[in-house]
Write a protein that holds these residues in place. Structure first.
Motif, PDB file in Angstrom:
ATOM      1  N   GLN A 153      56.145 -34.141  16.244  1.00 28.86           N
ATOM      2  CA  GLN A 153      56.489 -34.959  15.079  1.00 28.86           C
ATOM      3  C   GLN A 153      57.950 -35.393  15.065  1.00 28.86           C
ATOM      4  O   GLN A 153      58.394 -36.034  14.116  1.00 28.86           O
ATOM      5  CB  GLN A 153      56.160 -34.193  13.793  1.00 28.86           C
ATOM      6  N   GLY A 154      58.715 -34.992  16.077  1.00 29.75           N
ATOM      7  CA  GLY A 154      60.099 -35.435  16.156  1.00 29.75           C
ATOM      8  C   GLY A 154      61.124 -34.401  15.748  1.00 29.75           C
ATOM      9  O   GLY A 154      62.280 -34.741  15.458  1.00 29.75           O
ATOM     10  N   PHE A 155      60.736 -33.130  15.721  1.00 32.05           N
ATOM     11  CA  PHE A 155      61.661 -32.048  15.381  1.00 32.05           C
ATOM     12  C   PHE A 155      62.874 -32.072  16.306  1.00 32.05           C
ATOM     13  O   PHE A 155      62.751 -32.284  17.515  1.00 32.05           O
ATOM     14  CB  PHE A 155      60.922 -30.711  15.507  1.00 32.05           C
ATOM     15  N   MET A 156      64.071 -31.823  15.711  1.00 32.74           N
ATOM     16  CA  MET A 156      65.318 -31.814  16.477  1.00 32.74           C
ATOM     17  C   MET A 156      66.123 -30.556  16.163  1.00 32.74           C
ATOM     18  O   MET A 156      65.896 -29.901  15.129  1.00 32.74           O
ATOM     19  CB  MET A 156      66.150 -33.056  16.148  1.00 32.74           C
ATOM     20  N   ALA A 157      67.033 -30.221  17.050  1.00 37.85           N
ATOM     21  CA  ALA A 157      67.872 -29.036  16.871  1.00 37.85           C
ATOM     22  C   ALA A 157      68.622 -29.120  15.549  1.00 37.85           C
ATOM     23  O   ALA A 157      69.153 -30.168  15.189  1.00 37.85           O
ATOM     24  CB  ALA A 157      68.856 -28.909  18.034  1.00 37.85           C
ATOM     25  N   GLY A 158      68.641 -28.003  14.831  1.00 38.33           N
ATOM     26  CA  GLY A 158      69.351 -27.950  13.565  1.00 38.33           C
ATOM     27  C   GLY A 158      68.512 -28.274  12.352  1.00 38.33           C
ATOM     28  O   GLY A 158      68.951 -28.067  11.215  1.00 38.33           O
ATOM     29  N   ASP A 159      67.293 -28.800  12.540  1.00 36.48           N
ATOM     30  CA  ASP A 159      66.414 -29.089  11.404  1.00 36.48           C
ATOM     31  C   ASP A 159      66.004 -27.799  10.695  1.00 36.48           C
ATOM     32  O   ASP A 159      66.015 -26.718  11.287  1.00 36.48           O
ATOM     33  CB  ASP A 159      65.159 -29.828  11.871  1.00 36.48           C
ATOM     34  N   THR A 160      65.620 -27.931   9.438  1.00 33.65           N
ATOM     35  CA  THR A 160      65.151 -26.790   8.649  1.00 33.65           C
ATOM     36  C   THR A 160      63.635 -26.673   8.747  1.00 33.65           C
ATOM     37  O   THR A 160      62.921 -27.669   8.587  1.00 33.65           O
ATOM     38  CB  THR A 160      65.549 -26.941   7.168  1.00 33.65           C
ATOM     39  N   VAL A 161      63.152 -25.480   9.008  1.00 31.10           N
ATOM     40  CA  VAL A 161      61.713 -25.212   9.066  1.00 31.10           C
ATOM     41  C   VAL A 161      61.354 -24.260   7.929  1.00 31.10           C
ATOM     42  O   VAL A 161      61.950 -23.188   7.796  1.00 31.10           O
ATOM     43  CB  VAL A 161      61.304 -24.590  10.417  1.00 31.10           C
ATOM     44  N   VAL A 162      60.399 -24.676   7.112  1.00 31.52           N
ATOM     45  CA  VAL A 162      59.862 -23.811   6.065  1.00 31.52           C
ATOM     46  C   VAL A 162      58.463 -23.413   6.496  1.00 31.52           C
ATOM     47  O   VAL A 162      57.611 -24.270   6.728  1.00 31.52           O
ATOM     48  CB  VAL A 162      59.813 -24.513   4.693  1.00 31.52           C
ATOM     49  N   THR A 163      58.237 -22.127   6.640  1.00 33.21           N
ATOM     50  CA  THR A 163      56.946 -21.641   7.127  1.00 33.21           C
ATOM     51  C   THR A 163      56.435 -20.549   6.190  1.00 33.21           C
ATOM     52  O   THR A 163      56.958 -20.368   5.093  1.00 33.21           O
ATOM     53  CB  THR A 163      57.076 -21.150   8.585  1.00 33.21           C
ATOM     54  N   GLY A 164      55.407 -19.818   6.592  1.00 32.18           N
ATOM     55  CA  GLY A 164      54.815 -18.848   5.683  1.00 32.18           C
ATOM     56  C   GLY A 164      54.282 -17.610   6.367  1.00 32.18           C
ATOM     57  O   GLY A 164      54.228 -17.523   7.595  1.00 32.18           O
TER      58      GLY A 164
END
Length: 308
Positions: free
Chosen positions: A88-99
């Motif tokens: 989907q275009g994830f890049m270094a430094g992005d925030t990931v919210v998971t569970g």
């Protein structure tokens, strides 16, 4: 460039990602080792290396089983999660919210399990390399919510009993007056994979030999399968298996909810929502409803939380 936010619902059956520009669901199908194979379109399989292990995305006779404790912090989970994010275009430094499943996010006494949360965060920061041994992007921040509860971020309701049915787990919670009622919240190791397992038991009588796991997966998905050139219609066994396990899930949910008379609706989310909420299937209460986008309800809620 401002870091973007991604919701990552790392299911046992599918990895779901939601972002500002869309969403994707990728089957949690991965094989051990680096398999340099070309598809009919000329593209190579995605290969990843992490913690000294190698993985290849896709199904096959040796597809790995995701149904084990510790899956959420395993190398295979990390590889599949990053694969879905990168698509989907994830890049270094992005925030990931998971569970995490409710039963892992909270301890038995209702307190937040900080050890499990920190382990999940740490896992997504471990190096993952591609087929050329190049280190792939890592998130700048990782935030962790309780699965099922994340869906609350996208639901417009004053009170609800939420039932999140995934591949391996089910999470149930009651939300009222802006509060999560912890004494009516819980989870079980029960989900769509139990339906598939029961289906495998039922169809064994049709064959003189055990079916390979990847054929069982396809047969359960489609209700039919081709084995040794012959088509088999297994839809009746599929429906019976779904009905049986769905009944067990409803029973467990009722024990967690205690009552649903004081909520406006029982809302189904997760990949199992389509199985339990289908019009043709019996439901224990008249106000059961399927969320508008049940498969992505958690991922979208995680994205919404991170975007606040």
């Amino acid at each position: 460039m401002k870091a973007r936010v991604w919701g990552l619902d790392d299911g046992f059956g599918e990895i779901k990602v939601a972002g500002s520009e869309g969403q994707v669901a990728i089957p949690s199908l991965i094989r051990p080792g680096a398999r340099l194979e070309l598809g009919t379109n000329g593209r190579e399989n995605a290969i990843y290396h992490t913690e000294g292990q190698s993985f290849t995305m896709g199904d096959g006779v040796d597809t790995l089983n995701t149904r084990f404790d510790g899956y959420e912090r395993s190398p295979m989970n990390r590889a599949m999660s990053l694969h879905a994010l990168l698509s989907q275009g994830f890049m270094a430094g992005d925030t990931v919210v998971t569970g995490l499943p409710v039963r892992l996010y909270f301890r038995a006494d209702g307190s937040v399990n900080t050890d499990a949360i920190e382990a999940r965060k740490a896992s997504l920061q471990v190096d993952v390399l591609d087929a050329r041994q190049v280190v792939l992007p890592k998130p700048g921040k990782v935030k962790v919510l309780a699965q099922g509860l994340a869906a609350l971020m996208t639901l417009d309701c004053e009170s609800a009993a939420i039932l999140d049915v995934g591949a391996r787990t089910m999470d149930a919670t009651v939300f009222q007056g802006g509060r999560i009622l912890m004494d009516r919240t819980g989870g079980r190791n029960m989900g769509v994979l139990d339906m598939q397992a029961r289906f495998a038991e039922r169809i064994a009588k049709h064959f003189a030999y055990p079916l390979a796991d990847h054929l069982v997966y396809r047969a359960f998905r489609d209700g039919r399968v081709k084995v040794m050139g012959q088509e088999h219609d297994l839809s009746a066994d599929r429906e019976a298996a779904i009905q049986e396990v769905a009944g067990n899930i409803w029973q467990e949910a009722a024990s967690i909810f205690r009552t649903v008379q004081d909520v406006d609706g029982v809302i189904l989310v997760g990949g199992g929502a389509a199985f339990l909420g289908a019009p043709c299937r019996e439901k224990p209460w008249p106000h059961v409803q399927v969320a508008s986008n049940p498969v992505f309800a958690n991922a979208q809620g995680m994205f919404a939380y991170g975007s606040q």
